[in-house]
Design a protein around this motif. Structure first.
Motif, PDB file in Angstrom:
ATOM      1  N   LYS A  96       0.870  -1.174   0.000  1.00 23.83           N
ATOM      2  CA  LYS A  96       0.000   0.000   0.000  1.00 23.83           C
ATOM      3  C   LYS A  96       0.907   1.224   0.000  1.00 23.83           C
ATOM      4  CE  LYS A  96      -3.776   2.300   2.517  1.00 23.83           C
ATOM      5  NZ  LYS A  96      -4.666   2.363   1.330  1.00 23.83           N
ATOM      6  N   THR A  97       0.737   2.101  -0.968  1.00 27.54           N
ATOM      7  CA  THR A  97       1.621   3.255  -1.123  1.00 27.54           C
ATOM      8  C   THR A  97       0.978   4.535  -0.585  1.00 27.54           C
ATOM      9  OG1 THR A  97       0.803   3.620  -3.387  1.00 27.54           O
ATOM     10  CG2 THR A  97       2.762   2.245  -3.124  1.00 27.54           C
ATOM     11  N   ASP A 101       3.924   0.483   2.712  1.00 28.89           N
ATOM     12  CA  ASP A 101       3.810  -0.563   3.717  1.00 28.89           C
ATOM     13  C   ASP A 101       3.254  -1.814   3.039  1.00 28.89           C
ATOM     14  OD1 ASP A 101       4.627   0.754   6.119  1.00 28.89           O
ATOM     15  OD2 ASP A 101       2.701   1.815   6.161  1.00 28.89           O
ATOM     16  N   PHE A 102       3.361  -2.950   3.724  1.00 24.02           N
ATOM     17  CA  PHE A 102       2.682  -4.161   3.275  1.00 24.02           C
ATOM     18  C   PHE A 102       1.563  -4.484   4.260  1.00 24.02           C
ATOM     19  CE2 PHE A 102       6.159  -4.661   0.427  1.00 24.02           C
ATOM     20  CZ  PHE A 102       5.740  -5.545  -0.562  1.00 24.02           C
ATOM     21  N   VAL A 103       0.414  -4.900   3.713  1.00 26.98           N
ATOM     22  CA  VAL A 103      -0.728  -5.277   4.541  1.00 26.98           C
ATOM     23  C   VAL A 103      -1.242  -6.630   4.068  1.00 26.98           C
ATOM     24  CG1 VAL A 103      -1.341  -2.845   4.818  1.00 26.98           C
ATOM     25  CG2 VAL A 103      -2.508  -4.224   3.102  1.00 26.98           C
ATOM     26  N   GLU A 104      -2.007  -7.293   4.913  1.00 25.30           N
ATOM     27  CA  GLU A 104      -2.517  -8.614   4.552  1.00 25.30           C
ATOM     28  C   GLU A 104      -3.476  -8.512   3.373  1.00 25.30           C
ATOM     29  OE1 GLU A 104      -4.227 -12.667   6.671  1.00 25.30           O
ATOM     30  OE2 GLU A 104      -3.892 -10.852   7.858  1.00 25.30           O
ATOM     31  N   TYR A 105      -3.323  -9.430   2.434  1.00 23.50           N
ATOM     32  CA  TYR A 105      -4.136  -9.433   1.221  1.00 23.50           C
ATOM     33  C   TYR A 105      -5.566  -9.837   1.541  1.00 23.50           C
ATOM     34  CZ  TYR A 105      -5.955 -11.085  -3.279  1.00 23.50           C
ATOM     35  OH  TYR A 105      -6.725 -11.309  -4.401  1.00 23.50           O
ATOM     36  N   ASP A 160     -11.475  -8.661  -0.941  1.00 21.80           N
ATOM     37  CA  ASP A 160     -12.724  -7.917  -0.768  1.00 21.80           C
ATOM     38  C   ASP A 160     -12.482  -6.498  -0.256  1.00 21.80           C
ATOM     39  OD1 ASP A 160     -14.307 -10.154  -1.526  1.00 21.80           O
ATOM     40  OD2 ASP A 160     -14.091 -10.985   0.506  1.00 21.80           O
ATOM     41  N   ASP A 161     -11.241  -6.141  -0.062  1.00 28.60           N
ATOM     42  CA  ASP A 161     -10.915  -4.806   0.447  1.00 28.60           C
ATOM     43  C   ASP A 161      -9.804  -4.190  -0.405  1.00 28.60           C
ATOM     44  OD1 ASP A 161     -10.780  -2.513   2.032  1.00 28.60           O
ATOM     45  OD2 ASP A 161      -9.386  -3.427   3.458  1.00 28.60           O
ATOM     46  N   LEU A 162     -10.137  -3.890  -1.654  1.00 28.74           N
ATOM     47  CA  LEU A 162      -9.179  -3.307  -2.589  1.00 28.74           C
ATOM     48  C   LEU A 162      -9.760  -2.038  -3.204  1.00 28.74           C
ATOM     49  CD1 LEU A 162      -8.047  -6.528  -4.518  1.00 28.74           C
ATOM     50  CD2 LEU A 162      -6.811  -5.377  -2.673  1.00 28.74           C
ATOM     51  N   VAL A 163      -8.886  -1.066  -3.455  1.00 27.05           N
ATOM     52  CA  VAL A 163      -9.282   0.164  -4.130  1.00 27.05           C
ATOM     53  C   VAL A 163      -8.317   0.416  -5.289  1.00 27.05           C
ATOM     54  CG1 VAL A 163     -10.328   1.195  -2.086  1.00 27.05           C
ATOM     55  CG2 VAL A 163      -7.902   1.561  -2.543  1.00 27.05           C
ATOM     56  N   GLY A 184      -4.035   3.443 -11.640  1.00 23.99           N
ATOM     57  CA  GLY A 184      -4.609   2.219 -12.173  1.00 23.99           C
ATOM     58  C   GLY A 184      -4.211   0.961 -11.435  1.00 23.99           C
ATOM     59  N   LEU A 185      -3.568   1.118 -10.265  1.00 22.81           N
ATOM     60  CA  LEU A 185      -3.134  -0.020  -9.463  1.00 22.81           C
ATOM     61  C   LEU A 185      -4.196  -0.386  -8.430  1.00 22.81           C
ATOM     62  CD1 LEU A 185       0.500   1.174  -8.666  1.00 22.81           C
ATOM     63  CD2 LEU A 185      -0.095  -0.667 -10.220  1.00 22.81           C
ATOM     64  N   TRP A 186      -4.365  -1.680  -8.191  1.00 20.81           N
ATOM     65  CA  TRP A 186      -5.230  -2.135  -7.110  1.00 20.81           C
ATOM     66  C   TRP A 186      -4.399  -2.232  -5.834  1.00 20.81           C
ATOM     67  CZ3 TRP A 186     -10.315  -2.155  -7.343  1.00 20.81           C
ATOM     68  CH2 TRP A 186     -10.936  -2.253  -8.597  1.00 20.81           C
ATOM     69  N   GLU A 187      -4.894  -1.609  -4.768  1.00 20.53           N
ATOM     70  CA  GLU A 187      -4.196  -1.596  -3.492  1.00 20.53           C
ATOM     71  C   GLU A 187      -5.168  -1.904  -2.366  1.00 20.53           C
ATOM     72  OE1 GLU A 187      -2.047   1.932  -2.594  1.00 20.53           O
ATOM     73  OE2 GLU A 187      -0.439   1.485  -4.013  1.00 20.53           O
ATOM     74  N   PRO A 188      -4.635  -2.228  -1.173  1.00 16.67           N
ATOM     75  CA  PRO A 188      -5.506  -2.451  -0.011  1.00 16.67           C
ATOM     76  C   PRO A 188      -6.349  -1.216   0.294  1.00 16.67           C
ATOM     77  CG  PRO A 188      -3.279  -3.225   0.425  1.00 16.67           C
ATOM     78  CD  PRO A 188      -3.218  -2.473  -0.861  1.00 16.67           C
ATOM     79  N   GLY A 189      -7.525  -1.451   0.887  1.00 24.81           N
ATOM     80  CA  GLY A 189      -8.425  -0.359   1.216  1.00 24.81           C
ATOM     81  C   GLY A 189      -7.960   0.463   2.405  1.00 24.81           C
ATOM     82  N   THR A 190      -8.761   1.433   2.761  1.00 24.60           N
ATOM     83  CA  THR A 190      -8.422   2.413   3.780  1.00 24.60           C
ATOM     84  C   THR A 190      -8.170   1.792   5.145  1.00 24.60           C
ATOM     85  OG1 THR A 190      -9.811   4.005   2.609  1.00 24.60           O
ATOM     86  CG2 THR A 190      -9.177   4.567   4.862  1.00 24.60           C
ATOM     87  N   TYR A 191      -8.883   0.750   5.481  1.00 23.89           N
ATOM     88  CA  TYR A 191      -8.826   0.215   6.846  1.00 23.89           C
ATOM     89  C   TYR A 191      -7.795  -0.896   7.023  1.00 23.89           C
ATOM     90  CZ  TYR A 191     -13.133   2.867   7.050  1.00 23.89           C
ATOM     91  OH  TYR A 191     -14.056   3.879   6.972  1.00 23.89           O
TER      92      TYR A 191
END
Length: 205
Positions: A100-101, A108-112, A115-118, A123-130
């Motif tokens: 997550k940038t 940082d790296f977060v658990e994949y 269902d929680d991607l933005v 144009g990149l898919w990244e972890p959501g806000t939470y």
């Protein structure tokens, strides 16, 4: 740092061939333009063959087999397809972390969690806000993306420096998967961090 390369005799030939074609070290901007053009010109079947073959080699490596967790990325349409790795890692019960940038080159790296991607503005898919970041020590090894690599594992990315900053104090293993067309002769900069292991797809497209 000890570095390992797949088929070193072939790798030497690739760099010798490159030197004959290009002559001297190439500017990173030129490398990005050239490699992106090649990647975007690959057919879906070529990309699948490259991605599947290297994923199989990665899955058979001690780095993968001996790990409980890994970091990888959600690939864009022109990149090495990480969906094969992610799917198998899920089946094998491994903890998967994705980047997550943030602004100013922080990552940082977060658990994949699929269902929680933005989708970012790039144009990149990244972890959501939470999504909560994990400590680097939790990640056994990281699958590092890029556009080009040199003979000692230094890489050319997209220019933002996210991975070089993150890896500067990372103690785990690092691996990249690439095609032989992504091997270049270039000078690294003082803040660049080399990848420890390269898996190279040696077929020509």
């Amino acid at each position: 740092v000890e570095r390992f390369f797949e088929n070193e005799s072939k790798l030497d030939w690739v760099f010798q061939s490159f030197s004959e074609r290009k002559g001297v070290s190439v500017d990173k901007k030129e490398i990005r333009k050239e490699v992106l053009g090649t990647l975007q010109g690959l057919t879906s079947s070529q990309r699948a063959r490259w991605s599947q073959q290297l994923t199989e080699r990665l899955l058979s490596s001690d780095t993968y087999k001996c790990s409980k967790s890994l970091g990888t990325y959600l690939s864009m349409g022109h990149e090495f397809d990480t969906s094969y790795l992610i799917e198998q890692a899920q089946k094998d019960g491994k903890c998967i972390f994705i980047p997550k940038t943030y602004s100013q080159g922080r990552m940082d790296f977060v658990e994949y969690n699929p269902d929680d991607l933005v989708k970012t503005r790039f144009g990149l898919w990244e972890p959501g806000t939470y999504s909560q970041p994990v400590d680097k020590s939790v990640i056994n090894w990281i699958h590092v993306p890029g556009l080009a690599w040199n003979q000692v594992g230094f890489r050319v990315g997209y220019g933002a420096g996210f991975y070089d900053r993150y890896l500067s104090d990372y103690q785990g293993e690092t691996v990249s998967t690439l095609g032989s067309f992504q091997l270049y002769d270039f000078e690294h900069q003082t803040f660049d961090i080399p990848v420890k292991e390269l898996l190279i797809f040696e077929e020509s497209f």
